[in-house]
Design an enzyme around this catalytic site. Structure first.
Site, PDB file in Angstrom:
ATOM      1  CD  GLN A 106     -33.704  63.978  83.094  1.00  0.00           C
ATOM      2  OE1 GLN A 106     -34.821  64.214  82.641  1.00  0.00           O
ATOM      3  NE2 GLN A 106     -33.314  64.421  84.280  1.00  0.00           N
ATOM      4  CB  VAL A 151     -30.895  67.283  87.475  1.00  0.00           C
ATOM      5  CG1 VAL A 151     -31.317  66.886  86.072  1.00  0.00           C
ATOM      6  CG2 VAL A 151     -31.212  68.741  87.737  1.00  0.00           C
ATOM      7  CB  ALA A 152     -32.949  61.942  87.103  1.00  0.00           C
ATOM      8  CB  SER A 187     -35.344  60.894  84.278  1.00  0.00           C
ATOM      9  OG  SER A 187     -36.660  61.428  84.346  1.00  0.00           O
ATOM     10  CG  HIS A 246     -40.450  62.613  83.921  1.00  0.00           C
ATOM     11  ND1 HIS A 246     -41.718  63.113  83.730  1.00  0.00           N
ATOM     12  CD2 HIS A 246     -40.159  62.839  85.222  1.00  0.00           C
ATOM     13  CE1 HIS A 246     -42.176  63.629  84.861  1.00  0.00           C
ATOM     14  NE2 HIS A 246     -41.245  63.478  85.791  1.00  0.00           N
ATOM     15  CG  ASP A 285     -43.746  65.850  87.041  1.00  0.00           C
ATOM     16  OD1 ASP A 285     -43.777  64.764  87.647  1.00  0.00           O
ATOM     17  OD2 ASP A 285     -42.699  66.415  86.690  1.00  0.00           O
ATOM     18  CD  GLU A 324     -40.756  64.713  92.549  1.00  0.00           C
ATOM     19  OE1 GLU A 324     -41.389  64.217  91.593  1.00  0.00           O
ATOM     20  OE2 GLU A 324     -39.599  65.151  92.450  1.00  0.00           O
ATOM     21  CG  HIS A 374     -43.445  61.752  89.498  1.00  0.00           C
ATOM     22  ND1 HIS A 374     -42.415  62.111  88.660  1.00  0.00           N
ATOM     23  CD2 HIS A 374     -43.600  60.411  89.340  1.00  0.00           C
ATOM     24  CE1 HIS A 374     -41.970  61.036  88.022  1.00  0.00           C
ATOM     25  NE2 HIS A 374     -42.666  59.986  88.415  1.00  0.00           N
TER      26      HIS A 374
HETATM   27 ZN   LIG Z   1     -41.861  63.936  87.739  1.00  0.00          ZN
END
Ligand SMILES: [Zn+2]
Length: 224
Positions: A117, A137-138, A143, A145, A152, A196, A199
């Site tokens: 990231q 962008v995180a 994030s 993730h 996703d 989203e 996600h």
């Molecule tokens: Zn995502």
């Protein structure tokens, strides 16, 4: 004086009965025993909150990162095929059930380490400047993730939008397997992220059903 006393009492009630380590400053947290910073310290793993306010530490790595037995879209990088151990079974069941119901779902991107990231974020800052990078962008640690609890999804057309069979199925059925659409439509003011449909985030079946039935977000569920 009265106001001060009032806040003191509120704070006290929060600390005493709210169960959150609200008084704990980030400086007191040690990466090793407090994997999650700030107010996140005592929630169960599957309910950990990661957003623009609540972050994960640099060293946070989900337990038992594993590649689930589901089809992935071509070009998915190896790290992003991995999920936290606790969601292997739920994600496999979700994808298998979708298939039985005539819907083919593919994994696209699941776990992303702090380091990847960080690389993505700094590449974006270099190419587009910090302002645009922050919009899309995180920042590393922020994030979801990195939790390994989200993934996703996509479809064979790589067009996963509201109105497609796959996105609609996911929106209506993810909760059956303990997942939520983490960034629902019309909730940007709360999640700070645009809709989203792809996600999904594991929160456990009980929380997922409650969130789905009430049309709320994880932030609202956790009262944050
Ligand atoms: Zn995502």
């Amino acid at each position: 004086m009265i106001i001060c006393l009032f806040w003191y009492i509120i704070d006290y009630i929060d600390v005493k009965f709210g169960g959150t380590n609200i008084k704990e400053s980030k400086a007191d947290l040690n990466d090793k025993d407090k994997l999650v910073q700030g107010k996140n310290t005592d929630v169960s793993t599957e309910l950990v909150l990661v957003n623009k306010k609540y972050s994960l530490s640099k060293n946070y790595k989900p337990e038992a990162l594993t590649i689930p037995n589901i089809p992935f879209a071509d070009g998915t990088e190896n790290e992003e095929n991995h999920v936290a151990g606790i969601i292997i079974k739920p994600i496999e069941e979700l994808v298998n059930t979708a298939k039985q119901e005539g819907v083919i779902l593919l994994g696209n991107s699941a776990y992303r380490s702090y380091k990847s990231q960080k690389d993505t974020y700094s590449d974006r800052v270099k190419s587009d400047g910090r302002k645009l990078a922050n919009a899309y962008v995180a920042k590393p640690g922020f994030s979801e993730h990195q939790t390994g609890l989200c993934i996703d999804m996509t479809n064979e057309d790589r067009y996963f939008m509201k109105g497609t069979k796959e996105a609609d199925w996911l929106g209506e059925n993810a909760y059956r397997f303990g997942f939520i659409i983490r960034y629902p439509e019309g909730k940007k003011s709360i999640t700070d992220i645009e809709y989203e449909p792809w996600h999904i985030r594991y929160v456990g079946e009980k929380a997922a059903k409650y969130i789905y039935d009430n049309g709320i977000t994880l932030e609202e569920y956790l009262g944050k």
